[in-house]
Design an enzyme around this catalytic site. Structure first.
Site, PDB file in Angstrom:
ATOM      1  N   HIS A  22       0.836  -1.204   0.000  1.00  0.00           N
ATOM      2  CA  HIS A  22       0.000   0.000   0.000  1.00  0.00           C
ATOM      3  C   HIS A  22       0.869   1.252   0.000  1.00  0.00           C
ATOM      4  CE1 HIS A  22      -3.126  -2.576   2.313  1.00  0.00           C
ATOM      5  NE2 HIS A  22      -3.592  -2.416   1.088  1.00  0.00           N
ATOM      6  N   LYS A  46     -15.558  -7.964   6.332  1.00  0.00           N
ATOM      7  CA  LYS A  46     -14.319  -8.332   7.013  1.00  0.00           C
ATOM      8  C   LYS A  46     -14.380  -7.961   8.488  1.00  0.00           C
ATOM      9  CE  LYS A  46     -11.346  -7.626   2.975  1.00  0.00           C
ATOM     10  NZ  LYS A  46     -10.201  -6.858   2.434  1.00  0.00           N
ATOM     11  N   ARG A  95      -3.089  -6.547  -6.925  1.00  0.00           N
ATOM     12  CA  ARG A  95      -2.126  -7.632  -7.039  1.00  0.00           C
ATOM     13  C   ARG A  95      -2.415  -8.313  -8.375  1.00  0.00           C
ATOM     14  NH1 ARG A  95      -3.910 -10.291  -1.859  1.00  0.00           N
ATOM     15  NH2 ARG A  95      -5.695  -9.079  -2.498  1.00  0.00           N
ATOM     16  N   SER A 133      -3.331  -7.498   3.207  1.00  0.00           N
ATOM     17  CA  SER A 133      -3.719  -7.407   4.617  1.00  0.00           C
ATOM     18  C   SER A 133      -4.192  -8.758   5.126  1.00  0.00           C
ATOM     19  CB  SER A 133      -4.808  -6.348   4.796  1.00  0.00           C
ATOM     20  OG  SER A 133      -4.314  -5.075   4.452  1.00  0.00           O
TER      21      SER A 133
END
Length: 170
Positions: A22, A46, A95, A133
């Site tokens: 990030h 999440k 990604r 993360s």
């Protein structure tokens, strides 16, 4: 209606926690735009590791070397937040293998919601492109400080160690 700026970019995400990937995207976006607003949103799907307030502070500490970064929390759709910031550009860190299909779908939906906003995809530099993360949440209970330093800014490593110490005291 206020004119939207091409000189301001907005990088929305949950950043729970912020990773070196990030941060790499932020550093590069800061070179392209006069101002980068990092927006911390809430992902209802999440379970957060850090509160929104903690994430705001961790990003501020991690990005303090970047003079043109502002960090804000937001609720609701990211595309609406970008509009509220007066920007025409949304930065998305991706990604290469895992994120592209979902990000393309989101980009197309955002284009329907706010056609004046463009999405700019940026991939973190080579050795950071796989860091997520979610990966951090899997390895942090088992990883030592040196291992975490390979993936996370120092303020995040410190916050994780403090959190683990509190958990072990209970």
């Amino acid at each position: 209606m206020t004119a939207l700026s091409n000189r301001i970019a907005v990088y929305p995400g949950s950043f729970d926690p912020i990773t070196l990937g990030h941060l790499n995207v932020m550093e590069r976006a800061c070179r392209l735009f006069d101002r980068l607003i990092v927006g911390i949103g809430t992902n209802a799907e999440k379970t957060p590791m850090f509160t929104v307030e903690e994430r705001v502070e961790l990003i501020r500490q991690s990005a303090k070397h970047l003079s043109n970064v502002e960090v804000r929390a937001f609720d609701g759709l990211a595309v609406n937040f970008v509009n509220q910031c007066g920007s025409r550009v949304m930065i998305r860190g991706v990604r290469p293998i895992t994120d592209i299909p979902a990000e393309l779908t989101m980009m197309m939906a955002n284009r329907r919601l706010a056609p004046e906003i463009e999405t700019l995809f940026m991939i973190a530099d080579g050795e950071l492109a796989h860091v997520s993360s979610s990966l951090i949440k899997e390895i942090y209970p088992l990883a030592d400080e040196a291992s975490l330093q390979r993936f996370l800014p120092s303020p995040v490593v410190l916050a994780i160690h403090q959190r683990l110490a509190k958990m072990r005291q209970k």
